[in-house]
Enzyme design. Structure first.
Site, PDB file in Angstrom:
ATOM      1  N   HIS A 218      46.392  45.374  42.674  1.00 41.34           N
ATOM      2  CA  HIS A 218      46.382  45.252  41.208  1.00 41.34           C
ATOM      3  C   HIS A 218      46.693  46.570  40.498  1.00 41.34           C
ATOM      4  O   HIS A 218      47.575  46.648  39.641  1.00 41.34           O
ATOM      5  CB  HIS A 218      44.989  44.806  40.734  1.00 41.34           C
ATOM      6  CG  HIS A 218      44.460  43.568  41.349  1.00 41.34           C
ATOM      7  ND1 HIS A 218      44.845  42.314  40.960  1.00 41.34           N
ATOM      8  CD2 HIS A 218      43.540  43.377  42.337  1.00 41.34           C
ATOM      9  CE1 HIS A 218      44.197  41.404  41.673  1.00 41.34           C
ATOM     10  NE2 HIS A 218      43.395  42.024  42.513  1.00 41.34           N
TER      11      HIS A 218
HETATM   12  C1  BDR Z   1      40.400  44.914  39.419  1.00 37.22           C
HETATM   13  O1  BDR Z   1      39.031  44.846  39.832  1.00 37.22           O
HETATM   14  C2  BDR Z   1      38.754  45.844  40.774  1.00 37.22           C
HETATM   15  O2  BDR Z   1      37.963  45.355  41.818  1.00 37.22           O
HETATM   16  C3  BDR Z   1      40.077  46.386  41.255  1.00 37.22           C
HETATM   17  O3  BDR Z   1      39.978  47.766  41.566  1.00 37.22           O
HETATM   18  C4  BDR Z   1      41.008  46.130  40.098  1.00 37.22           C
HETATM   19  O4  BDR Z   1      41.022  47.216  39.195  1.00 37.22           O
HETATM   20  C5  BDR Z   1      41.073  43.593  39.747  1.00 37.22           C
HETATM   21  O5  BDR Z   1      40.452  42.537  39.078  1.00 37.22           O
END
Ligand code: BDR
Ligand code: CA
Length: 313
Positions: A239
């Protein structure tokens, strides 16, 4: 070559934050001015320690400051199920080399922006607590923030609840302030980041580069994938690296301009990023919402990034 974009990295590492920072440090299009930690994936103590260990691994020696232990109003939420008890479980990492700044995350951001000759781009990859506090405490600095390229939300889905993505859910009040700030926003939400998959067949390409950063990234991917495999993902969605890719390789992404606001109450929709897809709200767009990514080009970008940390014969 055009001048590099001055940026501040703000995150809660976290495997995908870490990979985002590997990419940022490798990208000549960016000049990293400072790094700040925020609580999210783990407690602020753990995300700050991880931040400094990642900096040691990738040879990033810029001012680094610690955020607050909790969101603006909401109770903290952590994600050990995704990132482990340390917040960055998996391969061993070097101990921190860069001392923590005596400034808070917000004051380091403010000083860095004030001192910069050019407007600064923020890259938040965790909850938006620090960014919101910065805007509240230093509204005069807004014109010096060129853009906020963030990972958070999703106009068509959630992941921590049916309606909300983790980063926005953790601090929805901060997110609302940021989306209403008037500062140009690039939103790398789940619409696109769930497509930014690095699949098991790609892990070997990264590992084969062979330098310590490449091997660590491959180990992080293996760890991060274990959780996602249980949810039937074909790979690990990286992400946070999409918020960096949007600045260094925008041609691999597609986007739609729209107005986005954040729900801060409700039984089902707390933390939902509501995107005005058809423009029915009457509000002008406030965000470039990323929707799609050329997955293979994204993997290539990560492979090229790890190569910059040294080729091994
Ligand atoms: C986001 O949530 C976190 O666990 C990850 O690092 C990312 O920024 C994804 O939903
Ligand atoms: Ca993150």
């Amino acid at each position: 070559m055009t001048k590099p974009i001055p940026v501040i990295l703000d995150g809660d590492p976290g495997h995908d934050d870490a990979i985002a920072w590997v990419l940022a440090k490798a990208s000549p299009q960016l000049k990293i001015l400072a790094v700040t930690s925020v609580c999210g994936n783990q407690t602020i103590e753990k995300t700050t320690y991880n931040t400094r260990r990642i900096m040691a691994l990738i040879g990033l020696d810029v001012p680094v400051a610690k955020g607050d232990p909790r969101p603006l109003i909401a109770e903290p939420i952590i994600a050990p199920v995704v990132h482990g008890q340390s917040g960055l479980d998996g391969p061993p990492l070097p101990e921190p080399k860069t001392e923590l700044s005596p400034l808070s995350a917000v004051e380091l951001m403010a000083q860095t922006i004030a001192d910069s000759e050019e407007p600064v781009t923020l890259i938040p990859t965790g909850p938006l607590t620090n960014v919101a506090k910065l805007l509240l405490a230093h509204p005069d600095l807004k014109p010096k923030i060129a853009r906020i390229s963030l990972m958070g939300g999703g106009v068509r889905m959630g992941n921590w609840t049916p309606a909300a993505e983790f980063n926005i859910l953790v601090d929805p009040h901060a997110a609302r302030l940021v989306f209403r700030s008037g500062i140009p926003i690039t939103m790398a939400g789940l619409d696109v980041t769930e497509k930014a998959l690095v699949c098991p067949e790609d892990f070997g390409r990264i590992r084969a580069v062979g330098n310590p950063v490449a091997v660590t990234v491959a180990d992080w991917l293996e760890f991060f994938y274990q959780f996602h495999k249980t949810m039937d993902y074909p790979g690990a969605p990286i992400h946070d690296a999409v918020a960096v890719a949007a600045l260094v390789k925008p041609e691999i992404l597609t986007a739609r301009e729209m107005y986005v606001d954040v729900e801060v109450s409700g039984d089902y929709c707390m933390g939902c990023t509501v995107g005005d897809w058809y423009g029915t709200s009457g509000h002008a767009p406030n965000a470039t919402v990323l929707l799609d990514i050329r997955r293979e080009a994204f993997v290539d970008l990560l492979v090229e990034a790890v190569k910059t940390y040294g080729e091994v014969e």
